[in-house]
Design a protein around this motif. Structure first.
Motif, PDB file in Angstrom:
ATOM      1  N   LEU A 196       0.841  -1.073   0.033  1.00  0.00           N
ATOM      2  CA  LEU A 196       0.137   0.048  -0.222  1.00  0.00           C
ATOM      3  C   LEU A 196       0.844   1.165  -0.036  1.00  0.00           C
ATOM      4  O   LEU A 196       1.848   1.405   0.956  1.00  0.00           O
ATOM      5  N   PRO A 197       0.793   2.011  -0.997  1.00  0.00           N
ATOM      6  CA  PRO A 197       1.690   3.381  -1.253  1.00  0.00           C
ATOM      7  C   PRO A 197       1.455   4.383   0.209  1.00  0.00           C
ATOM      8  O   PRO A 197       0.616   4.355   0.750  1.00  0.00           O
ATOM      9  N   ASP A 198       2.910   4.578   0.599  1.00  0.00           N
ATOM     10  CA  ASP A 198       2.863   5.451   1.710  1.00  0.00           C
ATOM     11  C   ASP A 198       2.508   6.935   1.394  1.00  0.00           C
ATOM     12  O   ASP A 198       1.914   7.575   2.303  1.00  0.00           O
ATOM     13  N   GLY A 199       2.860   7.397   0.465  1.00  0.00           N
ATOM     14  CA  GLY A 199       2.908   8.738   0.066  1.00  0.00           C
ATOM     15  C   GLY A 199       1.618   8.906  -0.774  1.00  0.00           C
ATOM     16  O   GLY A 199       1.141   8.130  -1.615  1.00  0.00           O
ATOM     17  N   ASN A 221      10.744   6.043  -2.042  1.00  0.00           N
ATOM     18  CA  ASN A 221       9.277   6.272  -2.314  1.00  0.00           C
ATOM     19  C   ASN A 221       8.552   5.011  -1.971  1.00  0.00           C
ATOM     20  O   ASN A 221       8.264   3.941  -2.751  1.00  0.00           O
ATOM     21  N   THR A 222       8.386   4.713  -0.484  1.00  0.00           N
ATOM     22  CA  THR A 222       8.079   3.316  -0.065  1.00  0.00           C
ATOM     23  C   THR A 222       6.687   3.053  -0.083  1.00  0.00           C
ATOM     24  O   THR A 222       5.780   4.086  -0.374  1.00  0.00           O
ATOM     25  N   ALA A 223       6.499   2.057  -0.229  1.00  0.00           N
ATOM     26  CA  ALA A 223       5.091   1.483   0.115  1.00  0.00           C
ATOM     27  C   ALA A 223       4.951   0.342   1.422  1.00  0.00           C
ATOM     28  O   ALA A 223       5.988  -0.243   1.593  1.00  0.00           O
ATOM     29  N   THR A 224       4.026   0.395   2.149  1.00  0.00           N
ATOM     30  CA  THR A 224       3.818  -0.349   3.319  1.00  0.00           C
ATOM     31  C   THR A 224       3.751  -1.977   2.869  1.00  0.00           C
ATOM     32  O   THR A 224       2.760  -2.164   2.133  1.00  0.00           O
TER      33      THR A 224
END
Length: 309
Positions: free
Chosen positions: A110-113, A219-222
């Motif tokens: 799930l995208p963080d930003g 550019n992280t995702a959970t």
């Protein structure tokens, strides 16, 4: 539209013109619709292909098809009649992609930003990297006691900043949040000889690193899909044969890995049939201190790899 082994469902905009980025998401059993909904909040110059790798769940398939039809950009849902595995499934996704760059995402991310896709497109526009990894986090992952061990281990070894990952760029390449240029993938696809869980993306990174630089960005995702301790142990047990395959292909690189070094030491330890299952049993005890459980699970993984070193 169908072929003998796959069924295709395209949304109304799939026939639109070229796009800058193809988002590629495989799943087997996991529900990718939260990720699809999050990506759908960004109306960007992208397309999306999601692949059901032989799940066989009609209810889930209907939910995914509905989510694909609602996306604001071109999207395709590919259903495979049988499971083909992690490496072949991702190669099949690329066969449907039309852009010059691919963004591989695991279905439980799930995208963080808020501007996750725009930030990836910005990386493409500014740097045009052959390969880039965005990293992942546990920021949005629910706190559950059953997942405490996986959370502790992932926080220590996987949830790293770009600067930290860049010190050993090939080691930290996972398909959870991975950007790949088409020409790179056409030269180096995933090795379909891998079976079960583990190592196919790391091995791919080793091959690619010989020929192209690997960029690491924040550019992280959970990662939402943390495993229970028994599920972790089962995956490690599956991965032993894959680890042997990586050693055969990249012996010098794997020899620098801590898991390899520990496995080499454990190879000469007597009574492995007694202490290896004891390590697993201790790692599964939810009431034990989390640091010692994590240490036991890492040792258990290395002990499984003894036969490969």
């Amino acid at each position: 539209m169908t072929t003998p082994d796959e069924t295709l469902h395209d949304n109304a905009t799939w026939s639109a013109g070229s796009v800058a980025l193809s988002i590629l998401i495989p799943f087997k059993g996991d529900d990718p619709t939260p990720l699809l909904a999050a990506l759908g909040r960004e109306a960007c110059d992208v397309e999306l292909v999601v692949l059901d790798d032989g799940t066989g769940d009609e209810t889930l398939a209907a939910r995914v098809a509905e989510a694909v039809m609602a996306l604001p950009f071109p999207a395709r849902f590919v259903r495979l009649a049988r499971n083909v595995g992690r490496a072949k499934g991702r190669n099949r996704l690329v066969a449907h992609a039309r852009a010059g760059r691919f963004l591989f995402l695991d279905s439980d991310m799930l995208p963080d930003g808020r501007h996750f896709l725009r930030d990836w497109l910005d990386v493409v526009a500014r740097q045009n990297p052959p390969v880039a990894f965005g990293g992942f986090s546990l920021h949005q992952t629910p706190l559950k006691p059953a997942h405490a061990l996986h959370r502790a281990m992932a926080s220590h070894s996987d949830c790293l900043t770009a600067d930290c990952r860049a010190r050993n760029p090939a080691k930290h390449v996972f398909t959870s949040n991975l950007l790949v240029r088409r020409d790179v993938f056409e030269s180096e696809a995933f090795d379909e000889g891998f079976a079960g869980w583990g190592w196919e993306d790391v091995e791919w990174g080793m091959r690619v690193a010989r020929r192209w630089p690997i960029l690491h960005v924040d550019n992280t995702a959970t990662h939402l899909g943390l495993d229970t301790a028994p599920a972790m142990a089962a995956k490690y047990e599956q991965s032993a044969a894959n680890f042997a395959r990586v050693i055969a292909a990249h012996p010098a690189v794997v020899a620098t890995y801590p898991s390899y070094k520990v496995a080499k030491v454990l190879k000469y330890a007597p009574l492995r049939g007694l202490w290896r299952p004891a390590l697993k049993l201790y790692a599964l005890i939810e009431g034990a201190p989390i640091k010692t459980r994590a240490f036991a699970m890492r040792l258990y993984r290395a002990a499984l790899y003894v036969e490969a070193v």
